[in-house]
Motif scaffolding. Structure first.
Motif, PDB file in Angstrom:
ATOM      1  N   ALA A  61     -86.433 -59.633 115.892  1.00  0.00           N
ATOM      2  CA  ALA A  61     -85.729 -59.419 114.640  1.00  0.00           C
ATOM      3  C   ALA A  61     -85.769 -60.683 113.788  1.00  0.00           C
ATOM      4  N   ASP A  62     -85.628 -60.500 112.476  1.00  0.00           N
ATOM      5  CA  ASP A  62     -85.536 -61.626 111.559  1.00  0.00           C
ATOM      6  C   ASP A  62     -84.115 -62.173 111.574  1.00  0.00           C
ATOM      7  N   PHE A  63     -84.014 -63.489 111.601  1.00  0.00           N
ATOM      8  CA  PHE A  63     -82.706 -64.145 111.649  1.00  0.00           C
ATOM      9  C   PHE A  63     -82.521 -65.002 110.408  1.00  0.00           C
ATOM     10  N   SER A  64     -81.313 -64.949 109.839  1.00  0.00           N
ATOM     11  CA  SER A  64     -81.006 -65.745 108.658  1.00  0.00           C
ATOM     12  C   SER A  64     -79.616 -66.352 108.807  1.00  0.00           C
ATOM     13  N   ARG A  65     -79.499 -67.610 108.391  1.00  0.00           N
ATOM     14  CA  ARG A  65     -78.204 -68.283 108.469  1.00  0.00           C
ATOM     15  C   ARG A  65     -77.766 -68.694 107.070  1.00  0.00           C
ATOM     16  N   ILE A  66     -76.529 -68.368 106.731  1.00  0.00           N
ATOM     17  CA  ILE A  66     -75.944 -68.758 105.448  1.00  0.00           C
ATOM     18  C   ILE A  66     -74.739 -69.658 105.739  1.00  0.00           C
ATOM     19  N   GLN A  67     -74.801 -70.899 105.297  1.00  0.00           N
ATOM     20  CA  GLN A  67     -73.673 -71.817 105.464  1.00  0.00           C
ATOM     21  C   GLN A  67     -72.740 -71.651 104.269  1.00  0.00           C
ATOM     22  N   PHE A  68     -71.594 -71.059 104.493  1.00  0.00           N
ATOM     23  CA  PHE A  68     -70.670 -70.785 103.399  1.00  0.00           C
ATOM     24  C   PHE A  68     -69.930 -72.065 103.004  1.00  0.00           C
ATOM     25  N   THR A  69     -69.949 -72.362 101.713  1.00  0.00           N
ATOM     26  CA  THR A  69     -69.297 -73.553 101.157  1.00  0.00           C
ATOM     27  C   THR A  69     -68.572 -73.154  99.882  1.00  0.00           C
ATOM     28  N   PRO A  70     -67.624 -73.965  99.409  1.00  0.00           N
ATOM     29  CA  PRO A  70     -66.863 -73.597  98.206  1.00  0.00           C
ATOM     30  C   PRO A  70     -67.712 -73.449  96.947  1.00  0.00           C
ATOM     31  N   LEU A 103     -80.518 -59.991 111.466  1.00  0.00           N
ATOM     32  CA  LEU A 103     -79.288 -60.628 111.934  1.00  0.00           C
ATOM     33  C   LEU A 103     -78.922 -61.728 110.954  1.00  0.00           C
ATOM     34  N   VAL A 104     -77.750 -61.620 110.351  1.00  0.00           N
ATOM     35  CA  VAL A 104     -77.313 -62.584 109.344  1.00  0.00           C
ATOM     36  C   VAL A 104     -76.093 -63.330 109.878  1.00  0.00           C
ATOM     37  N   LEU A 105     -76.233 -64.635 110.032  1.00  0.00           N
ATOM     38  CA  LEU A 105     -75.128 -65.479 110.469  1.00  0.00           C
ATOM     39  C   LEU A 105     -74.425 -66.030 109.236  1.00  0.00           C
ATOM     40  N   ALA A 106     -73.209 -65.588 108.990  1.00  0.00           N
ATOM     41  CA  ALA A 106     -72.383 -66.107 107.900  1.00  0.00           C
ATOM     42  C   ALA A 106     -71.470 -67.176 108.490  1.00  0.00           C
ATOM     43  N   ASP A 107     -71.955 -68.405 108.472  1.00  0.00           N
ATOM     44  CA  ASP A 107     -71.262 -69.490 109.164  1.00  0.00           C
ATOM     45  C   ASP A 107     -70.086 -69.997 108.324  1.00  0.00           C
ATOM     46  N   GLU A 108     -68.902 -70.055 108.957  1.00  0.00           N
ATOM     47  CA  GLU A 108     -67.666 -70.503 108.300  1.00  0.00           C
ATOM     48  C   GLU A 108     -67.436 -69.703 107.015  1.00  0.00           C
ATOM     49  N   ILE A 109     -67.353 -68.408 107.187  1.00  0.00           N
ATOM     50  CA  ILE A 109     -67.261 -67.493 106.056  1.00  0.00           C
ATOM     51  C   ILE A 109     -66.027 -67.740 105.199  1.00  0.00           C
ATOM     52  N   ASN A 110     -64.951 -68.256 105.809  1.00  0.00           N
ATOM     53  CA  ASN A 110     -63.721 -68.464 105.047  1.00  0.00           C
ATOM     54  C   ASN A 110     -63.742 -69.749 104.208  1.00  0.00           C
ATOM     55  N   THR A 156     -59.917 -73.605 102.487  1.00  0.00           N
ATOM     56  CA  THR A 156     -60.477 -72.329 102.938  1.00  0.00           C
ATOM     57  C   THR A 156     -59.867 -71.182 102.137  1.00  0.00           C
ATOM     58  N   TYR A 157     -60.540 -70.047 102.225  1.00  0.00           N
ATOM     59  CA  TYR A 157     -60.108 -68.846 101.504  1.00  0.00           C
ATOM     60  C   TYR A 157     -59.983 -67.716 102.516  1.00  0.00           C
ATOM     61  N   PRO A 158     -58.759 -67.392 102.954  1.00  0.00           N
ATOM     62  CA  PRO A 158     -58.583 -66.349 103.975  1.00  0.00           C
ATOM     63  C   PRO A 158     -59.236 -65.037 103.545  1.00  0.00           C
ATOM     64  N   LEU A 159     -59.850 -64.363 104.507  1.00  0.00           N
ATOM     65  CA  LEU A 159     -60.524 -63.100 104.203  1.00  0.00           C
ATOM     66  C   LEU A 159     -59.506 -62.030 103.821  1.00  0.00           C
ATOM     67  N   PRO A 160     -59.754 -61.296 102.740  1.00  0.00           N
ATOM     68  CA  PRO A 160     -58.835 -60.217 102.363  1.00  0.00           C
ATOM     69  C   PRO A 160     -58.904 -59.071 103.359  1.00  0.00           C
ATOM     70  N   GLU A 161     -57.828 -58.272 103.374  1.00  0.00           N
ATOM     71  CA  GLU A 161     -57.750 -57.168 104.327  1.00  0.00           C
ATOM     72  C   GLU A 161     -58.902 -56.184 104.169  1.00  0.00           C
ATOM     73  N   ALA A 162     -59.351 -55.961 102.930  1.00  0.00           N
ATOM     74  CA  ALA A 162     -60.442 -55.007 102.698  1.00  0.00           C
ATOM     75  C   ALA A 162     -61.723 -55.457 103.380  1.00  0.00           C
ATOM     76  N   GLN A 163     -61.968 -56.754 103.387  1.00  0.00           N
ATOM     77  CA  GLN A 163     -63.184 -57.245 104.038  1.00  0.00           C
ATOM     78  C   GLN A 163     -63.013 -57.314 105.549  1.00  0.00           C
ATOM     79  N   LEU A 164     -61.824 -57.706 106.002  1.00  0.00           N
ATOM     80  CA  LEU A 164     -61.572 -57.744 107.445  1.00  0.00           C
ATOM     81  C   LEU A 164     -61.785 -56.370 108.069  1.00  0.00           C
TER      82      LEU A 164
END
Length: 326
Positions: A61-70, A103-110, A156-164
């Motif tokens: 599978a193809d793998f991708s990593r996204i480092q989440f930042t402000p 496979l998408v790694l959303a690293d430190e999504i918050n 950080t930005y807590p994940l909203p209930e809709a996304q959780l």
């Protein structure tokens, strides 16, 4: 080899890189086979990212990593329309972002603001992304694996209930035992030694094909779920919505119950758990095996519960003790 043998081999291969986190590996497999997205939470250094990378390395599978930042933008995740000029004329073409992978790694999504987090919603739920009025389909095998740190809340930005609610499971990663930590040190030492001999060709890891995953999903879809077990799943979820009818403690602790997505997730994860155990039917133990991971991010705890230090897992324990088994 049978489909189950392929999945067992995948689990064993991941386990060679991850020491002492057997439950986390099993949850990764359940999420993969149940066609869901996972949220992994744990302190830094507990192999969250390593576990996800290990699974991608042994899967075709193809793998991708996204480092989440402000300062991340939604287009940095989904991609954008790019203006192209040629002799034939000028045209806007869609340039896919890192979200277009298996496979998408959303690293430190918050760590990213809500606008960026919401860029994942359509892909996670509908397996598509709409940019500039055009809809782009995600790959047949698509899974978002997000990580977050439960301690650092500044910036950080807590994940909203809709996304959780769009995450199939919320997996908690804890410290390894002393024995496992010794094995971790030895494993990393071996990897460092092997890195010093790069001139020697390293064998390619054995990879499981995507067709094995799709075949497993077809078998899981045909799993038998008896009516009493279906009722048990519905009773558990319904008890979170009307907790005062179950017990006084639950009535004080719960402010918001789980949505119907929780029932669907419990059904899918229970069937997958039973399939991994080699059975063709689901029993209540399969439901109890995954109920904490399925419900812990879908419950809204009251201010009183938070003040008393009551965790979502403690609420689920109380729930299991009050709702009758079939």
């Amino acid at each position: 080899m049978s489909t189950r043998d392929d999945i067992t081999a995948l689990e064993a291969a991941i386990g060679e890189s991850i020491i002492g986190q057997r439950q986390v590996i099993r949850r990764l497999l359940i999420g993969l086979l149940a066609n869901g997205n996972l949220l992994l939470e744990g302190l830094p250094g507990l192999a969250k990212t390593r576990a996800i990378k290990a699974m991608s390395r042994h899967l075709e599978a193809d793998f991708s990593r996204i480092q989440f930042t402000p300062d991340l933008l939604p287009s940095d995740v989904t991609g954008s329309e790019i203006y192209h000029q040629s002799e034939a004329g000028s045209v806007f073409r869609f340039n896919p972002g890192p979200l277009f992978a298996n496979l998408v790694l959303a690293d430190e999504i918050n760590r990213a603001p809500a606008k960026v987090q919401s860029a994942l919603l359509e892909a996670m739920e509908e397996r598509q992304v709409t940019v500039a009025g055009t809809t782009h389909k995600m790959p047949d095998l698509f899974m978002v694996l997000a990580t977050q740190n439960p301690v650092e809340q500044e910036g950080t930005y807590p994940l909203p209930e809709a996304q959780l609610d769009r995450f199939l499971m919320h997996v908690l990663i804890t410290y390894p035992s002393v024995e496992d930590e010794v094995e971790v040190v030895r494993l990393v030492r071996r990897e460092e030694a092997a890195a010093q001999h790069r001139e020697e060709p390293r064998p390619e890891p054995q990879q499981i094909s995507q067709q094995s995953i799709f075949a497993a999903r077809r078998e899981i879809a045909e799993m038998h779920v008896a009516e009493p077990v279906e009722r048990y799943i519905a009773d558990l979820v319904n008890a979170t919505r009307y907790p005062q009818q179950v017990s006084e403690e639950l009535g004080r602790w719960l402010e918001l119950g789980a949505s119907p997505r929780a029932s669907l997730a419990l059904d899918r994860c229970s069937r997958t758990c039973a399939w991994l155990a080699g059975r063709d039917y689901v029993d209540p133990n399969d439901v109890q095996e995954v109920v904490h991971d399925v419900l812990r991010h879908r419950l809204g705890l009251s201010f009183e519960a938070q003040g008393e230090g009551i965790s979502a897992d403690a609420v689920i324990d109380e729930l299991l003790s009050r709702v009758a088994l079939p």
